[in-house]
Design a protein around this motif. Sequence first.
Motif, PDB file in Angstrom:
ATOM      1  N   GLY A  99      17.848  49.142 -29.094  1.00 42.09           N
ATOM      2  CA  GLY A  99      17.025  49.768 -30.124  1.00 42.09           C
ATOM      3  C   GLY A  99      17.756  50.948 -30.712  1.00 42.09           C
ATOM      4  O   GLY A  99      18.967  51.094 -30.528  1.00 42.09           O
ATOM      5  N   ASP A 107      25.125  46.963 -36.824  1.00 44.52           N
ATOM      6  CA  ASP A 107      24.718  47.218 -38.210  1.00 44.52           C
ATOM      7  C   ASP A 107      23.324  46.665 -38.493  1.00 44.52           C
ATOM      8  O   ASP A 107      22.544  47.277 -39.222  1.00 44.52           O
ATOM      9  CB  ASP A 107      25.725  46.613 -39.201  1.00 44.52           C
ATOM     10  N   ASP A 108      23.015  45.477 -37.917  1.00 46.60           N
ATOM     11  CA  ASP A 108      21.660  44.932 -38.070  1.00 46.60           C
ATOM     12  C   ASP A 108      20.638  45.929 -37.549  1.00 46.60           C
ATOM     13  O   ASP A 108      19.611  46.193 -38.190  1.00 46.60           O
ATOM     14  CB  ASP A 108      21.493  43.618 -37.275  1.00 46.60           C
ATOM     15  N   LEU A 109      20.912  46.470 -36.374  1.00 49.21           N
ATOM     16  CA  LEU A 109      19.965  47.415 -35.766  1.00 49.21           C
ATOM     17  C   LEU A 109      19.819  48.656 -36.630  1.00 49.21           C
ATOM     18  O   LEU A 109      18.707  49.141 -36.855  1.00 49.21           O
ATOM     19  CB  LEU A 109      20.459  47.816 -34.363  1.00 49.21           C
ATOM     20  N   ARG A 162      21.825  40.227 -32.563  1.00 52.76           N
ATOM     21  CA  ARG A 162      21.994  41.217 -33.632  1.00 52.76           C
ATOM     22  C   ARG A 162      23.280  42.018 -33.450  1.00 52.76           C
ATOM     23  O   ARG A 162      23.785  42.154 -32.341  1.00 52.76           O
ATOM     24  CB  ARG A 162      20.800  42.186 -33.653  1.00 52.76           C
ATOM     25  N   GLN A 214      20.323  48.913 -39.826  1.00 55.60           N
ATOM     26  CA  GLN A 214      19.618  48.599 -41.065  1.00 55.60           C
ATOM     27  C   GLN A 214      18.120  48.455 -40.844  1.00 55.60           C
ATOM     28  O   GLN A 214      17.331  48.912 -41.635  1.00 55.60           O
ATOM     29  CB  GLN A 214      20.167  47.303 -41.665  1.00 55.60           C
ATOM     30  N   GLU A 215      17.752  47.807 -39.697  1.00 50.43           N
ATOM     31  CA  GLU A 215      16.330  47.645 -39.402  1.00 50.43           C
ATOM     32  C   GLU A 215      15.633  48.996 -39.269  1.00 50.43           C
ATOM     33  O   GLU A 215      14.469  49.140 -39.601  1.00 50.43           O
ATOM     34  CB  GLU A 215      16.139  46.836 -38.116  1.00 50.43           C
ATOM     35  N   ALA A 216      16.382  49.978 -38.737  1.00 49.33           N
ATOM     36  CA  ALA A 216      15.809  51.307 -38.550  1.00 49.33           C
ATOM     37  C   ALA A 216      16.002  52.169 -39.788  1.00 49.33           C
ATOM     38  O   ALA A 216      15.490  53.270 -39.875  1.00 49.33           O
ATOM     39  CB  ALA A 216      16.439  51.991 -37.351  1.00 49.33           C
ATOM     40  N   SER A 270      19.781  39.438 -28.360  1.00 49.14           N
ATOM     41  CA  SER A 270      19.091  39.172 -29.630  1.00 49.14           C
ATOM     42  C   SER A 270      19.986  38.588 -30.712  1.00 49.14           C
ATOM     43  O   SER A 270      19.486  38.212 -31.772  1.00 49.14           O
ATOM     44  CB  SER A 270      18.490  40.480 -30.152  1.00 49.14           C
ATOM     45  N   PRO A 283      22.011  53.494 -32.897  1.00 46.63           N
ATOM     46  CA  PRO A 283      21.660  52.181 -32.349  1.00 46.63           C
ATOM     47  C   PRO A 283      22.401  51.836 -31.051  1.00 46.63           C
ATOM     48  O   PRO A 283      23.557  52.219 -30.859  1.00 46.63           O
ATOM     49  CB  PRO A 283      22.038  51.209 -33.471  1.00 46.63           C
TER      50      PRO A 283
END
Length: 197
Positions: free
Chosen positions: A87, A186-188, A183, A190-192, A181, A98
């Motif tokens: 997370g 960078d995915d993490l 992910r 971006q999600e945040a 996951s 992240p």
Amino acid sequence: MAPLTEYAANRDLDASPEPGATASDADVPIFVIQQHDAQTLHYDFRLAVGGVLVSWAVPKGPSTDPSEKRLALRTENHPLDYADFEGVIPKGHYGAGPVLVWDTGPYRNLRAKKEDASVSMEQALDDGKIEVDLEGEKIKGGYALIRTDDAEDRWLLIKMDDEHADARRHPTSTEPESVLSGRTIDDLAQEAGADDE
Ligand code: MN
């Protein structure tokens, strides 16, 4: 000092999504390598020993090449529950950024089964000489962690020469995804991103 005192002191655990400071026991000892994009990108290498995750920050991450010695800075013990933490630690908090589970699996203490002497993980930590067999998805086989003479917290993480040694593999660049996951860091991020701007 109790094994998780420093962990708890470094964090506001009511406000961070990270696990609380509770020690617990695992049936099978596990390792985890978390990629963490804090002030600088690094990999946190953790081994379950005595109910906590003994931890090192490895700036370049693990190598599969036995000729590469990777600097590993010992950091505070983490709770066992941290092993599947993935997370984003919020801005303004210790280690903000992240975190993903880059690799994990069971490990074996290779110093426990030598004919001449049986060395526990606790003893190996005290000695500054750990040898473990890792059974991850990306990282497999023997790894040594050796404390350097110049400072208590400076260790080297070195691939042992066995059938999993491979100087051509570079899993930190070719296999960046979370094993939990899929992910990337960078995915993490971006999600945040929405509450990060
Ligand atoms: Mn970290």
